[in-house]
Design a protein around this motif. Sequence first.
Motif: not given
Length: 115
Positions: A18-26, A81-93
């Motif tokens: 998965l790829r997470l993105a964080c968009a900033a307002s500035e 960018q998160m590769n080879n994800l594991k069950v223990e990576d489950t979380a709110v990011y």
Amino acid sequence: QVQLVESGGGLVQAGGSLRLACAASESISRFYTMAWYRQGPQKARELVATITTDGNTNFRDSVKGRFTASRDNAKNTFYLQMNNLKVEDTAVYLCSVIGAGGSYWGQGTQVTVSS
């Protein structure tokens, strides 16, 4: 007030990406440090990765070699960018930035890794 909005979370099988993105307002170039945290079920919030203004990145040991972090100043967005994800990576990011005005947080995006 800086607004941060995460996206890219979801449900993925172990070994997936998965790829997470964080968009900033500035402009993110104003921030000293950008960071990704996560909070798993019944766990304390933990720091996952940081990106400094000069582009240096650091990761917690459990994700080294699997996660990478990057930034796109033109889009005011930074990524995990998160590769080879594991069950223990489950979380709110959650993403966070530190600037002259203080620290700011996004609302978080859920990542669920199934076995």
